[in-house]
Scaffold this motif. Structure first.
Motif: not given
Length: 173
Positions: A39-40, A48-49, A87-90, A160-162
């Motif tokens: 959570s961030s 995030a990366e 977020w994911v790694g794409g 704008n992500v959680s």
């Protein structure tokens, strides 16, 4: 983070005992890897990366999760609980004005994936995605669970992500 005692993912079942869970995030095993939701609120993709790569679990360095199968995607969808827009790694090459569906790739070397749902390589774009909503080259990073939906969304490097999903490739004993 709370998890149900049992997550059903296609034919695979991950069983977690309540005693194994603590108040801290505990990475969850699936398919020979471990995953956790961090959570961030408001974190951008590049931060995030970097944060994912700074984490370790059982001696393995973390990275933003890469999703290469329907079963893995379903697992992450169940793991996220109520979190939306993670977020994911794409990503696409930042700063270029590629077509919205061109040159998507994974951070951890799993190769490229199509900017549509066609082809032999797995992709799970939401309807109308990827779309560079704010103009050419405006959305070059991948989120899952946009508005809680099962699927992928292209997003800009905005806040704008959680949070984000970390994957650890822990070697088998």
């Amino acid at each position: 983070m709370t998890l149900k005692a049992c997550l059903r993912v296609g034919a695979a079942v991950a069983v977690l005992s309540a005693s194994a869970l603590t108040t801290e995030a505990v990475p969850v095993a699936f398919g020979g890897h471990y995953y956790e939701i961090v959570s961030s609120p408001g974190i951008d993709w590049l931060s995030a990366e970097a944060a994912a790569e700074a984490l370790t679990f059982l001696g393995a360095q973390g990275h933003l999760a890469t999703i290469t199968s329907f079963e893995e995607d379903e697992f992450l969808h169940a793991l996220r609980g109520t979190f939306e827009d993670l977020w994911v790694g794409g990503f696409q090459s930042p700063g270029t004005t590629l077509g919205a569906g061109d040159n998507w790739t994974w951070v951890h070397g799993e190769g490229s994936f199509p900017g549509n749902t066609l082809g032999p390589v797995y992709a799970n774009w939401l309807p109308g995605e990827p779309n560079d909503f704010y103009g050419a080259g405006s959305e070059q990073y991948l989120t899952i669970a946009h508005d809680g939906a099962f699927g992928w969304n292209d997003e800009g490097a905005i806040n704008n992500v959680s949070g984000f999903v970390v994957e650890y490739s822990v070697p088998e004993p």
